[in-house]
Design an enzyme around this catalytic site. Structure first.
Site, mmCIF file in Angstrom:
data_model
loop_
_atom_site.group_PDB
_atom_site.id
_atom_site.type_symbol
_atom_site.label_atom_id
_atom_site.label_comp_id
_atom_site.label_asym_id
_atom_site.label_seq_id
_atom_site.Cartn_x
_atom_site.Cartn_y
_atom_site.Cartn_z
ATOM 1 N N GLY A 98 3.257 91.189 -7.739
ATOM 2 C CA GLY A 98 2.697 92.048 -8.750
ATOM 3 C C GLY A 98 2.349 91.662 -10.003
ATOM 4 O O GLY A 98 2.472 90.476 -10.145
ATOM 5 N N VAL A 146 7.878 88.427 -4.857
ATOM 6 C CA VAL A 146 9.255 88.825 -4.396
ATOM 7 C C VAL A 146 9.156 87.990 -3.158
ATOM 8 O O VAL A 146 8.177 87.983 -2.408
ATOM 9 C CB VAL A 146 9.064 90.390 -4.124
ATOM 10 C CG1 VAL A 146 10.203 90.711 -3.457
ATOM 11 C CG2 VAL A 146 8.868 91.166 -5.452
ATOM 12 N N LYS A 199 13.180 88.814 -6.738
ATOM 13 C CA LYS A 199 12.178 89.164 -7.448
ATOM 14 C C LYS A 199 12.252 88.426 -8.879
ATOM 15 O O LYS A 199 13.030 88.426 -9.572
ATOM 16 C CB LYS A 199 12.316 90.720 -8.011
ATOM 17 C CG LYS A 199 11.304 91.275 -8.576
ATOM 18 C CD LYS A 199 11.396 92.680 -9.154
ATOM 19 C CE LYS A 199 10.141 93.327 -9.474
ATOM 20 N NZ LYS A 199 10.255 94.731 -9.782
ATOM 21 N N ASP A 247 7.986 106.309 -12.684
ATOM 22 C CA ASP A 247 6.895 106.067 -12.192
ATOM 23 C C ASP A 247 7.198 105.953 -10.322
ATOM 24 O O ASP A 247 7.013 105.079 -9.577
ATOM 25 C CB ASP A 247 6.756 104.351 -12.400
ATOM 26 C CG ASP A 247 5.440 103.742 -11.578
ATOM 27 O OD1 ASP A 247 4.577 104.469 -11.239
ATOM 28 O OD2 ASP A 247 5.736 102.643 -11.522
#
Length: 410
Positions: free
Chosen positions: A73, A78, A93, A193
């Site tokens: 991301g 990850v 992560k 989110d």
């Protein structure tokens, strides 16, 4: 006596011999051309050297060995790893070096400890461990969690019809509302989110994890070096024999719900009236998010797009016009609370933008899935979430008792 107690505890919980680190292949993989932009290379933070240069086979915190890459991301990568001490699989992560990630770690620690006996606790992804990877120029926080399978978004694309069935939707929503009830009532946290990509399926079949690792040993992942930094192609899990529980994930945008705020939040197409009008918001933003997300899952399209006729990809005025087309004009008392209301409405609540209110026909649904009383029950369920006023939306606990959600599918 002390020695006896230690012996009893050791007999009940025998200590495992740590596993030796695996030797992962360093040859036999496809080298991706330098001209091909791969995964995290798309982000400025990569070009600025903010990602940690992970290599498959690395061991972190003296016990977590990286077995392969699961994803990436804008602020992290990850990885599937194995805890060499406990022999269990975990995910790591690994964040970019940026102090802002500290808050997400705090949120995870908080929700992991708030009230584990609450029925929604098991449907929220929690932290198993956190640690720091030291590095010259800035350290990298790392979050250790239980491995998860695909997201709701991924499930959509695995289904040729690109839609959830009614049974699958109901089952998933029950668990999402349990998670939200835990977050809102026990943790005092707003997720902000909620979308298909942030709702995951737990892995109950550990053979998926063994197969992932075996695949990396037998067919090493494609990779490249970008300015001396390794970049790997992500590897997917196979199909499970059965689906595990639904788990709400990714608290990078989460905030405390008992503190007033009116800043921007949520993906643009999921944005709700309070955010667009700049009204103070809290827990009901998550409820609106779920309602809008359902349209993606059940209808195979967004409920709102916000595409401005002037050629902008997205605008608040276009989005508000779509909400008016669906729900009618907003109540005046809500507009009076909004710092931006004057940009879109007159003092007496009339729309003043030069954009046509689209006719949507209100909340309607394809007859392909629902009809008769079942359809009307579903639309009532949706109306409980999609309300202009935040105080008019139902809570997660109220939605758990909804007639349509609890009705047996025929």
């Amino acid at each position: 006596m002390t020695s006896l107690l230690k012996w009893i505890r050791a007999s009940i919980h025998p200590r495992r011999v740590p596993l030796p680190p695996r030797r992962f292949p360093t040859t036999g993989f496809t080298t991706i051309p330098a001209s091909t932009i791969l995964e995290e290379e798309h982000f400025d933070s990569f070009r600025n050297g903010h990602y940690y240069p992970v290599n498959i086979g690395d061991v972190f915190a003296s016990k977590y060995q990286v077995n392969g890459k699961l994803g990436y991301g804008s602020t992290s990568t990850v990885w599937l790893a194995q805890d060499l001490q406990s022999h269990r699989y975990v995910t790591l992560k690994i964040y970019t070096r940026d102090e802002s990630h500290t808050e997400e770690s705090k949120i995870y620690q908080h929700i992991s400890q708030a009230n584990p006996s609450h029925p929604g606790y098991g449907y929220v992804r929690t932290a198993l461990d956190t640690f720091i990877i030291p590095r010259s120029g800035g350290d990298h926080p790392c979050l250790v969690q239980q491995p998860m399978w695909d997201s709701f978004h991924d499930l959509l694309f695995r289904n040729p019809r690109r839609r959830f069935t009614e049974d699958l939707l109901k089952s998933g929503l029950m668990q999402v509302f349990l998670a939200l009830d835990y977050l809102h009532t026990e943790c005092k946290v707003v997720h902000t989110d909620i979308k298909g990509g942030n709702i995951l399926q737990a892995i109950e079949d550990e053979s998926l994890l063994d197969a992932f690792t075996a695949g990396e040993m037998e067919r090493p992942s494609p990779r490249k070096l970008a300015d001396g930094v390794p970049v790997y192609a992500s590897r997917r899990f196979g199909l499970p024999r059965s689906f595990g529980r639904t788990v709400l994930n990714d608290f990078g945008s989460a905030v405390r719900g008992d503190e007033s705020r009116d800043h921007d939040a949520q993906p643009a197409v999921y944005r709700l009236p309070e955010v667009m009008l700049q009204v103070e918001w809290s827990y009901p933003v998550d409820i609106w998010n779920v309602g809008v997300m359902i349209w993606d899952l059940f209808e195979g399209k967004h409920m709102f797009y916000g595409e401005d006729p002037d050629g902008k990809e997205y605008s608040t005025r276009a989005h508000l016009a779509e909400v008016i087309g669906l729900l009618g004009h907003p109540p005046l008392d809500l507009l009076q609370r909004g710092k931006r209301s004057h940009e879109f409405f007159t003092e007496d609540g009339r729309w003043k933008q030069d954009i046509v209110i689209p006719y949507t026909g209100g909340l309607q649904l394809s007859e392909e899935y629902l009809e008769g009383s079942n359809k009307e029950a579903f639309l009532n369920f949706m109306r409980g979430m999609l309300q202009w006023r935040p105080e008019d939306r139902k809570t997660a606990d109220q939605l758990l008792r909804d007639a349509w959600l609890n009705r047996e599918t025929v």
